[in-house]
Write a protein that holds these residues in place. Structure first.
Motif, PDB file in Angstrom:
ATOM      1  N   MET A 168       0.848  -1.197   0.000  1.00  0.00           N
ATOM      2  CA  MET A 168       0.000   0.000   0.000  1.00  0.00           C
ATOM      3  C   MET A 168       0.890   1.257   0.000  1.00  0.00           C
ATOM      4  N   ASP A 169       0.652   2.173  -0.964  1.00  0.00           N
ATOM      5  CA  ASP A 169       1.535   3.345  -0.999  1.00  0.00           C
ATOM      6  C   ASP A 169       0.909   4.534  -0.254  1.00  0.00           C
ATOM      7  N   ASN A 170       1.696   5.622  -0.194  1.00  0.00           N
ATOM      8  CA  ASN A 170       1.255   6.745   0.638  1.00  0.00           C
ATOM      9  C   ASN A 170      -0.010   7.423   0.119  1.00  0.00           C
ATOM     10  N   SER A 171      -0.265   7.330  -1.204  1.00  0.00           N
ATOM     11  CA  SER A 171      -1.511   7.957  -1.686  1.00  0.00           C
ATOM     12  C   SER A 171      -2.728   7.158  -1.184  1.00  0.00           C
TER      13      SER A 171
ATOM     14  N   LYS B 137      -3.140   8.132   2.425  1.00  0.00           N
ATOM     15  CA  LYS B 137      -3.698   9.487   2.558  1.00  0.00           C
ATOM     16  C   LYS B 137      -5.232   9.425   2.469  1.00  0.00           C
ATOM     17  N   ILE B 138      -5.721   8.598   1.577  1.00  0.00           N
ATOM     18  CA  ILE B 138      -7.189   8.463   1.432  1.00  0.00           C
ATOM     19  C   ILE B 138      -7.775   7.776   2.677  1.00  0.00           C
ATOM     20  N   ILE B 139      -7.096   6.754   3.154  1.00  0.00           N
ATOM     21  CA  ILE B 139      -7.577   6.090   4.383  1.00  0.00           C
ATOM     22  C   ILE B 139      -7.587   7.093   5.538  1.00  0.00           C
TER      23      ILE B 139
ATOM     24  N   SER C 126      -0.512   4.566   9.437  1.00  0.00           N
ATOM     25  CA  SER C 126       0.752   3.971   9.005  1.00  0.00           C
ATOM     26  C   SER C 126       1.028   2.681   9.783  1.00  0.00           C
ATOM     27  N   LEU C 127       0.761   2.730  11.086  1.00  0.00           N
ATOM     28  CA  LEU C 127       1.007   1.561  11.934  1.00  0.00           C
ATOM     29  C   LEU C 127       0.141   0.374  11.499  1.00  0.00           C
TER      30      LEU C 127
ATOM     31  N   GLY D  81       4.550  14.213  12.436  1.00  0.00           N
ATOM     32  CA  GLY D  81       3.554  13.157  12.624  1.00  0.00           C
ATOM     33  C   GLY D  81       2.442  13.140  11.586  1.00  0.00           C
ATOM     34  N   HIS D  82       2.483  14.039  10.623  1.00  0.00           N
ATOM     35  CA  HIS D  82       1.451  14.031   9.571  1.00  0.00           C
ATOM     36  C   HIS D  82       2.013  13.650   8.200  1.00  0.00           C
ATOM     37  N   ASP D  83       3.343  13.636   8.079  1.00  0.00           N
ATOM     38  CA  ASP D  83       3.997  13.304   6.811  1.00  0.00           C
ATOM     39  C   ASP D  83       4.138  11.772   6.766  1.00  0.00           C
ATOM     40  N   LEU D  84       3.322  11.136   5.927  1.00  0.00           N
ATOM     41  CA  LEU D  84       3.262   9.668   5.940  1.00  0.00           C
ATOM     42  C   LEU D  84       4.609   9.023   5.615  1.00  0.00           C
ATOM     43  N   ALA D  85       5.399   9.656   4.736  1.00  0.00           N
ATOM     44  CA  ALA D  85       6.716   9.082   4.399  1.00  0.00           C
ATOM     45  C   ALA D  85       7.636   9.158   5.614  1.00  0.00           C
ATOM     46  N   ALA D  86       7.570  10.279   6.333  1.00  0.00           N
ATOM     47  CA  ALA D  86       8.426  10.455   7.517  1.00  0.00           C
ATOM     48  C   ALA D  86       7.996   9.506   8.637  1.00  0.00           C
ATOM     49  N   VAL D  87       6.705   9.332   8.798  1.00  0.00           N
ATOM     50  CA  VAL D  87       6.199   8.422   9.841  1.00  0.00           C
ATOM     51  C   VAL D  87       6.622   6.980   9.516  1.00  0.00           C
ATOM     52  N   ASP D  88       6.528   6.643   8.247  1.00  0.00           N
ATOM     53  CA  ASP D  88       6.945   5.308   7.781  1.00  0.00           C
ATOM     54  C   ASP D  88       8.420   5.061   8.142  1.00  0.00           C
ATOM     55  N   ARG D  89       9.265   6.064   7.843  1.00  0.00           N
ATOM     56  CA  ARG D  89      10.705   5.935   8.155  1.00  0.00           C
ATOM     57  C   ARG D  89      10.911   5.765   9.660  1.00  0.00           C
TER      58      ARG D  89
END
Ligand SMILES: Cc1ncc(C[n+]2csc(CCOP(=O)(O)OP(=O)(O)O)c2C)c(N)n1
Ligand SMILES: [Mg+2]
Length: 274
Positions: free
Chosen positions: A1-4, A7-9, A41-42, A210-218
């Motif tokens: 599942m990618d960040n887009s 984002k929708i979820i 993300s979790l 905490g809102h940047d999905l790529a940063a949270v993923d990292r």
């Protein structure tokens, strides 16, 4: 599942939070909206959690220490199909499984612990993580706390134990939205410097948006890679994120939106993914 997709979820979770609170007429929007990306993300990328077997012995555990924001957990569990969408409308109603704080005895798949009294979730998570270590198991344990919650002394006893027992299977997350029930955390009881405090207690400290999905993923990946120490992700967030008239206002800590406010909020959230 990618960040887009995530984002929708996240937008769907935000809309469910708003709708649930609008229907129930009470609840906590601010701190629910601030941790949406952290939970999405979790649950959709990092945690080993099977909605069809939520009590699998191999599952990762999630403890919602700041139990007042359970609308976000219920909404994420609905996205995972653990809770039916129409049950969300029963939030805080007599007889509903979805009470204003998570209750384990309601047998909601994914609700591991009853919480609401702040300051205990980290101790519970330390206990689960230590038990898993003793059993030589590799399950991970995640616990979400608030920034105001850091003022509870019991948090620091648990923090001391986690590093003493080298609980590298434990990842704490702090939703650092800068506000607690009735004002700015730094004015009520300053918790800064929170990163240095956890580092001094022997933790691996990861700071992120905490809102940047790529940063949270990292951040979650860095935590999972760390050996011999517990990790804490300190996530800078905005209380009320995604609903302009709620953002950064302590007055939206524990107040439900009116019918008009629900419509306005949903329109805004829809626009954010258009
Ligand atoms: C032991 C305890 N004291 C007081 C409360 C009442 N209370 C509920 S939420 C809250 C503020 C929490 O602030 P924070 O941890 O920053 O959460 P967030 O901003 O994410 O809502 C308080 C004091 C409580 N639930 N438990
Ligand atoms: Mg807060």
């Amino acid at each position: 599942m990618d960040n887009s997709d995530l984002k929708i979820i996240s937008a769907n979770v935000r809309k469910d939070i708003i709708k649930m609170l609008g229907i129930s007429g009470s609840g906590h929007p601010g701190g629910s909206l601030s941790c949406v990306e952290l939970l999405v993300s979790l649950y959709f990328k990092h945690m080993n959690f099977n909605p069809l077997n939520s009590v699998s012995p191999d599952r990762d555990y999630f403890v919602l220490s700041k139990g007042h924001v359970c609308p976000v957990l219920y909404a994420v569990l609905a996205q995972k199909e653990c809770i039916k969408a129409d049950e969300l409308c029963t939030l805080r109603k007599a007889g509903s499984r979805l009470q204003g704080h998570p209750a384990k005895d309601k047998a909601i798949p994914g609700v591991e612990v009853s919480t609401g009294s702040l300051g205990y979730g980290l101790s519970i998570a330390v206990g689960i993580a230590a038990g898993l270590k003793c059993a030589a198991k590799s399950n991970r344990v995640y616990v979400l706390m608030g920034d105001g919650e850091q003022q509870e002394g019991s948090v620091w006893e648990a923090a001391m134990s986690a590093s003493h027992f080298k609980l590298d299977n434990l990842c704490a997350i702090i939703d650092d939205n800068g506000l607690q029930i009735d004002g700015a955390t730094k004015e009520i009881m300053n918790i800064a410097p929170i990163a240095a405090k956890y580092a001094a207690f022997g933790w691996n400290v990861i700071e992120t948006d905490g809102h940047d999905l790529a940063a949270v993923d990292r951040a979650y990946s860095l935590a999972a890679d760390c050996k011999d120490k517990p990790s804490v992700i300190i996530a800078k967030t905005v209380k009320g994120k995604g609903v302009s008239f709620m953002e950064n206002l302590a007055s939206w800590h524990g107040k439900a939106p009116s019918k008009d406010e629900v419509l306005k909020a949903i329109e805004e959230i829809d626009k954010s993914i258009a």
